[in-house]
Design a protein around this motif. Sequence first.
Motif, mmCIF file in Angstrom:
data_model
loop_
_atom_site.group_PDB
_atom_site.id
_atom_site.type_symbol
_atom_site.label_atom_id
_atom_site.label_comp_id
_atom_site.label_asym_id
_atom_site.label_seq_id
_atom_site.Cartn_x
_atom_site.Cartn_y
_atom_site.Cartn_z
ATOM 1 N N SER A 155 -37.228 46.059 -17.027
ATOM 2 C CA SER A 155 -36.211 46.487 -16.071
ATOM 3 C C SER A 155 -35.183 47.369 -16.765
ATOM 4 C CB SER A 155 -35.524 45.284 -15.422
ATOM 5 O OG SER A 155 -34.908 44.476 -16.404
ATOM 6 N N PHE A 156 -34.444 48.114 -15.940
ATOM 7 C CA PHE A 156 -33.368 48.976 -16.425
ATOM 8 C C PHE A 156 -32.072 48.517 -15.781
ATOM 9 C CE2 PHE A 156 -30.657 52.749 -15.774
ATOM 10 C CZ PHE A 156 -30.461 53.118 -17.099
ATOM 11 N N ASP A 157 -31.035 48.336 -16.594
ATOM 12 C CA ASP A 157 -29.744 47.844 -16.123
ATOM 13 C C ASP A 157 -28.751 49.000 -16.115
ATOM 14 O OD1 ASP A 157 -27.245 46.623 -15.751
ATOM 15 O OD2 ASP A 157 -27.843 44.813 -16.831
ATOM 16 N N ALA A 212 -20.203 48.757 -8.392
ATOM 17 C CA ALA A 212 -20.298 49.729 -9.483
ATOM 18 C C ALA A 212 -21.662 49.733 -10.156
ATOM 19 C CB ALA A 212 -19.213 49.459 -10.526
ATOM 20 N N ARG A 213 -22.465 48.691 -9.929
ATOM 21 C CA ARG A 213 -23.786 48.609 -10.560
ATOM 22 C C ARG A 213 -24.896 48.378 -9.531
ATOM 23 N NH1 ARG A 213 -25.015 45.332 -14.517
ATOM 24 N NH2 ARG A 213 -26.914 44.533 -13.559
ATOM 25 N N ARG A 214 -24.537 48.464 -8.261
ATOM 26 C CA ARG A 214 -25.513 48.159 -7.202
ATOM 27 C C ARG A 214 -26.386 49.379 -6.917
ATOM 28 N NH1 ARG A 214 -22.652 46.459 -2.054
ATOM 29 N NH2 ARG A 214 -21.781 44.970 -3.553
ATOM 30 N N VAL A 215 -27.650 49.288 -7.273
ATOM 31 C CA VAL A 215 -28.600 50.382 -7.069
ATOM 32 C C VAL A 215 -29.283 50.207 -5.717
ATOM 33 C CG1 VAL A 215 -30.703 51.490 -7.917
ATOM 34 C CG2 VAL A 215 -28.966 50.680 -9.541
ATOM 35 N N TRP A 216 -29.256 51.257 -4.914
ATOM 36 C CA TRP A 216 -29.891 51.240 -3.596
ATOM 37 C C TRP A 216 -31.223 51.989 -3.629
ATOM 38 C CZ3 TRP A 216 -28.245 48.363 0.486
ATOM 39 C CH2 TRP A 216 -26.937 47.869 0.454
ATOM 40 N N ALA A 217 -31.172 53.311 -3.537
ATOM 41 C CA ALA A 217 -32.399 54.106 -3.444
ATOM 42 C C ALA A 217 -32.977 54.408 -4.821
ATOM 43 C CB ALA A 217 -32.114 55.412 -2.709
ATOM 44 N N VAL A 218 -34.297 54.550 -4.880
ATOM 45 C CA VAL A 218 -34.991 54.992 -6.090
ATOM 46 C C VAL A 218 -36.069 55.993 -5.686
ATOM 47 C CG1 VAL A 218 -34.574 52.991 -7.582
ATOM 48 C CG2 VAL A 218 -36.450 52.912 -5.945
ATOM 49 N N ALA A 219 -36.272 57.018 -6.521
ATOM 50 C CA ALA A 219 -37.304 58.025 -6.240
ATOM 51 C C ALA A 219 -37.743 58.657 -7.552
ATOM 52 C CB ALA A 219 -36.778 59.103 -5.288
ATOM 53 N N TYR A 220 -39.045 58.779 -7.743
ATOM 54 C CA TYR A 220 -39.589 59.399 -8.956
ATOM 55 C C TYR A 220 -39.828 60.883 -8.708
ATOM 56 C CZ TYR A 220 -42.769 60.497 -12.792
ATOM 57 O OH TYR A 220 -43.357 61.070 -13.891
ATOM 58 N N GLY A 254 -24.086 37.371 -2.241
ATOM 59 C CA GLY A 254 -24.631 37.433 -3.590
ATOM 60 C C GLY A 254 -24.988 38.811 -4.092
ATOM 61 N N TYR A 255 -24.508 39.865 -3.423
ATOM 62 C CA TYR A 255 -24.739 41.214 -3.943
ATOM 63 C C TYR A 255 -24.084 41.364 -5.317
ATOM 64 C CZ TYR A 255 -26.200 43.115 0.628
ATOM 65 O OH TYR A 255 -26.855 43.390 1.791
ATOM 66 N N THR A 256 -24.717 42.130 -6.195
ATOM 67 C CA THR A 256 -24.055 42.488 -7.442
ATOM 68 C C THR A 256 -22.891 43.426 -7.137
ATOM 69 O OG1 THR A 256 -24.486 43.156 -9.738
ATOM 70 C CG2 THR A 256 -25.395 44.565 -7.997
ATOM 71 N N GLN A 257 -22.015 43.651 -8.112
ATOM 72 C CA GLN A 257 -20.834 44.483 -7.881
ATOM 73 C C GLN A 257 -21.243 45.906 -7.493
ATOM 74 O OE1 GLN A 257 -21.598 42.514 -10.643
ATOM 75 N NE2 GLN A 257 -19.796 42.585 -11.989
ATOM 76 N N ASP A 299 -29.423 41.968 -5.808
ATOM 77 C CA ASP A 299 -28.758 40.783 -6.349
ATOM 78 C C ASP A 299 -28.231 41.050 -7.754
ATOM 79 O OD1 ASP A 299 -28.276 38.283 -7.687
ATOM 80 O OD2 ASP A 299 -29.451 37.257 -6.169
ATOM 81 N N THR A 300 -29.059 41.614 -8.614
ATOM 82 C CA THR A 300 -28.694 41.804 -10.019
ATOM 83 C C THR A 300 -28.301 43.234 -10.367
ATOM 84 O OG1 THR A 300 -30.971 42.310 -10.643
ATOM 85 C CG2 THR A 300 -30.301 39.981 -10.687
ATOM 86 N N GLY A 301 -28.702 44.198 -9.547
ATOM 87 C CA GLY A 301 -28.474 45.600 -9.872
ATOM 88 C C GLY A 301 -29.545 46.184 -10.775
#
Length: 243
Positions: A93-95, A137-145, A132-135, A77-79
């Motif tokens: 959070s990180f934007d 260009a800023r939409r983050v999908w996957a995350v991995a440490y 309501g997806y964020t744009q 929603d927010t990215g």
Amino acid sequence: ADSDGRPERQRRGAAGAVFMDGQFGTENGGGPGTIWKIDGITGAVSKFADTDTNSGPGIGNLAFDPTHREFFASDLDTGLIHRIDIEGNLIDSFDHGVAGRPAHGLAPVADDGALMDIQAAAFDSEDPATWGYTQDARRVWAVAYHGGRLYYSVGEKAEIWSVGIASDGSFAGDPRWELTVKADQDYAVTDIAFDNKSFMYLAQRGPVENRYDYSRFASSGKGELIRYWREDPDDPATESAWV
């Protein structure tokens, strides 16, 4: 509901519309941004964390940082990438749109504030543009440490970025573009994994759909699983250190 007292399905937004029972676990205090956990011994399901900024698009992916014993969750929603402690409390959070993009010479993109409003006439359950997806260009999908950094994917023409995780577990404020995915189709990368030799694996998924007859939830097509390795030493002639 009509005269039979049973809820009626709606394809488009309508006054008084509500999400169907069980969709987001609302009967147990959940919502679109809720993260749940399953007890490994009893199998009991309970609420772990809430991201109150999510109006409906949901969570893209989760990652665990075993060094600092914390979680990361991408908010479609927010990215934002939310950082969550081991007890399920949101820390910060990180934007990427605002703090990440400028690190690669790109203009910052703030969230446009779009929300999923199922009571609005413009809402269409088969049109993701109204969810309501964020744009992109800023939409983050996957995350991995991995290796002291949080890697994450952005957008449909997927880019892979990373940001350092400091010794106290906080975001280090050093976002870095890693690569732009080269594949047959410009599909979002919805999962990232690393093996014990530090090869990076990226999994694509077709564009999100939602057929009214429940027949499809993602576009069919050739999503790829792509493997990259980091150059050692880095070749200055290549834009990315990953090949």
